[in-house]
Design a protein around this motif. Structure first.
Motif, PDB file in Angstrom:
ATOM      1  N   ARG A  77       0.844  -1.191   0.000  1.00 54.65           N
ATOM      2  CA  ARG A  77       0.000   0.000   0.000  1.00 54.65           C
ATOM      3  C   ARG A  77       0.882   1.245   0.000  1.00 54.65           C
ATOM      4  O   ARG A  77       2.076   1.194   0.319  1.00 54.65           O
ATOM      5  CB  ARG A  77      -0.907   0.018   1.232  1.00 54.65           C
ATOM      6  CG  ARG A  77      -1.952  -1.082   1.266  1.00 54.65           C
ATOM      7  CD  ARG A  77      -3.005  -0.931   0.193  1.00 54.65           C
ATOM      8  NE  ARG A  77      -4.031  -1.955   0.263  1.00 54.65           N
ATOM      9  CZ  ARG A  77      -5.253  -1.743   0.735  1.00 54.65           C
ATOM     10  NH1 ARG A  77      -5.599  -0.556   1.183  1.00 54.65           N
ATOM     11  NH2 ARG A  77      -6.134  -2.730   0.756  1.00 54.65           N
ATOM     12  N   LEU A 125       0.893  -3.824   4.111  1.00 56.33           N
ATOM     13  CA  LEU A 125      -0.269  -3.745   4.985  1.00 56.33           C
ATOM     14  C   LEU A 125      -0.708  -5.162   5.353  1.00 56.33           C
ATOM     15  O   LEU A 125      -0.714  -6.055   4.511  1.00 56.33           O
ATOM     16  CB  LEU A 125      -1.404  -3.003   4.277  1.00 56.33           C
ATOM     17  CG  LEU A 125      -2.743  -2.906   5.020  1.00 56.33           C
ATOM     18  CD1 LEU A 125      -3.325  -1.502   4.866  1.00 56.33           C
ATOM     19  CD2 LEU A 125      -3.746  -3.918   4.460  1.00 56.33           C
ATOM     20  N   GLU A 134      -9.401  -6.117   9.622  1.00 56.93           N
ATOM     21  CA  GLU A 134      -8.407  -5.047   9.679  1.00 56.93           C
ATOM     22  C   GLU A 134      -7.558  -5.082  10.953  1.00 56.93           C
ATOM     23  O   GLU A 134      -6.596  -4.323  11.079  1.00 56.93           O
ATOM     24  CB  GLU A 134      -9.105  -3.674   9.602  1.00 56.93           C
ATOM     25  CG  GLU A 134     -10.138  -3.533   8.505  1.00 56.93           C
ATOM     26  CD  GLU A 134      -9.535  -3.339   7.121  1.00 56.93           C
ATOM     27  OE1 GLU A 134      -8.306  -3.346   7.015  1.00 56.93           O
ATOM     28  OE2 GLU A 134     -10.300  -3.181   6.160  1.00 56.93           O
ATOM     29  N   GLN A 149      -3.758  -4.709  11.244  1.00 52.46           N
ATOM     30  CA  GLN A 149      -3.169  -3.416  10.920  1.00 52.46           C
ATOM     31  C   GLN A 149      -2.757  -2.648  12.174  1.00 52.46           C
ATOM     32  O   GLN A 149      -2.056  -1.634  12.091  1.00 52.46           O
ATOM     33  CB  GLN A 149      -4.135  -2.597  10.066  1.00 52.46           C
ATOM     34  CG  GLN A 149      -4.204  -3.077   8.629  1.00 52.46           C
ATOM     35  CD  GLN A 149      -5.431  -2.591   7.889  1.00 52.46           C
ATOM     36  OE1 GLN A 149      -5.750  -1.409   7.921  1.00 52.46           O
ATOM     37  NE2 GLN A 149      -6.118  -3.504   7.215  1.00 52.46           N
ATOM     38  N   ASN A 195       0.784  -2.511  11.932  1.00 55.02           N
ATOM     39  CA  ASN A 195       1.260  -1.394  11.105  1.00 55.02           C
ATOM     40  C   ASN A 195       1.286  -0.095  11.891  1.00 55.02           C
ATOM     41  O   ASN A 195       2.212   0.712  11.749  1.00 55.02           O
ATOM     42  CB  ASN A 195       0.363  -1.217   9.878  1.00 55.02           C
ATOM     43  CG  ASN A 195       0.459  -2.363   8.885  1.00 55.02           C
ATOM     44  OD1 ASN A 195      -0.521  -3.063   8.647  1.00 55.02           O
ATOM     45  ND2 ASN A 195       1.627  -2.547   8.310  1.00 55.02           N
ATOM     46  N   MET A 235       1.336   3.333   9.953  1.00 55.95           N
ATOM     47  CA  MET A 235      -0.023   3.847   9.887  1.00 55.95           C
ATOM     48  C   MET A 235      -0.365   4.534  11.197  1.00 55.95           C
ATOM     49  O   MET A 235       0.402   4.465  12.171  1.00 55.95           O
ATOM     50  CB  MET A 235      -1.024   2.702   9.624  1.00 55.95           C
ATOM     51  CG  MET A 235      -0.926   2.081   8.259  1.00 55.95           C
ATOM     52  SD  MET A 235      -2.088   0.693   8.030  1.00 55.95           S
ATOM     53  CE  MET A 235      -3.674   1.517   8.275  1.00 55.95           C
TER      54      MET A 235
END
Length: 273
Positions: free
Chosen positions: A120, A130, A180, A183, A186, A192
């Motif tokens: 991403r 991701l 999700e 994440q 991340n 993120m």
């Protein structure tokens, strides 16, 4: 040269350092930087800026007029970064039993890895991997092109309500947004943020109009304005981009908190795709 350079390269700031300033050149550079959300600094001897959208900053004992149209309050931005790490770390610990159960369900329901990794585009165009719980069959990316005619989104994004590549468990995970959860890794790694525009695919950003590239001027997030809309999949692509830019223009820690609360509500209402 500058427009092409700013669109293709990951540039955080532009410094204009010349003994003789070209006003036309400076105005064009400021316009481009503001359009893309890039910081522009003009070296100057003036003690007070004559422009309302600029402020004086110091770099290497030199004074610069700084132009910026993204969140720049250092204390608030630093607080956001610290909260991202602390909250994501706590959530990873608290949700680890749930994530283990989800991982087991994904593993038992279909052949393939539990965690799906996808490239991403993040802050200033930098790419990263991701993480998501896998919700599709193996080889789903290879057959994506065959489904383009069924795309229910305009613009470069792809959405299909009854996508045949999604597994039964994957459909539930998508509706709840539980796919999700990985994440959070991340976020913990700093790639993120908890709240911010969703990270696009590289092929999507290649089709962005120049003004849409400004959504890459902040760190991408797990959720934002578009994510908490109950009818989000009916929202036109340009409206989606406008919502992300509205988030950037109105950003505050209070706004992040409001979106976070509404995101939790969205998960329980299962209004995702």
């Amino acid at each position: 040269v500058l427009p092409e350079l700013l669109e293709k390269e990951s540039i955080d700031e532009i410094l204009y350092i010349k003994t003789k300033i070209n006003p036309i050149e400076v105005r064009e550079a400021i316009r481009l930087c503001e359009e893309l959300g890039i910081v522009f600094r003009l070296m100057t001897n003036d003690q007070q800026p004559k422009l309302t959208n600029a402020f004086v900053s110091n770099l290497a004992n030199e004074k610069f007029l700084t132009f910026i149209n993204v969140p720049y309050k250092s204390s608030a931005v630093t607080t956001k970064k610290i909260l991202d790490v602390i909250i994501s770390g706590i959530l990873l610990i608290l949700l680890s039993p749930l994530m283990l159960i989800i991982g087991l369900l994904v593993w038992l329901s279909s052949f393939g890895p539990v965690i799906y990794r996808q490239t991403r585009v993040g802050f200033r165009g930098r790419t990263f991997d991701l993480y998501k719980f896998r919700t599709m069959i193996i080889g789903a990316d290879e057959v994506r092109g065959e489904l383009d005619e069924f795309n229910e989104m305009d613009g470069p994004a792809f959405k299909m309500k009854n996508d045949p590549r999604i597994t039964r468990v994957g459909r539930f995970l998508r509706r709840t947004g539980l796919d999700e959860l990985p994440q959070l890794i991340n976020v913990f790694k700093g790639e993120m943020s908890l709240i911010g525009p969703r990270p696009p695919l590289p092929e999507e950003t290649k089709e962005y109009k120049r003004w849409q590239l400004r959504r890459l001027s902040v760190k991408p997030g797990l959720s934002c304005f578009w994510q908490i809309k109950p009818d989000r999949n009916d929202i036109k692509f340009e409206k989606w981009m406008e919502l992300d830019l509205a988030y950037i223009d109105n950003w505050s820690l209070r706004l992040d908190f409001i979106i976070l609360v509404k995101t939790i509500r969205t998960v329980f209402q299962r209004t995702g795709l």
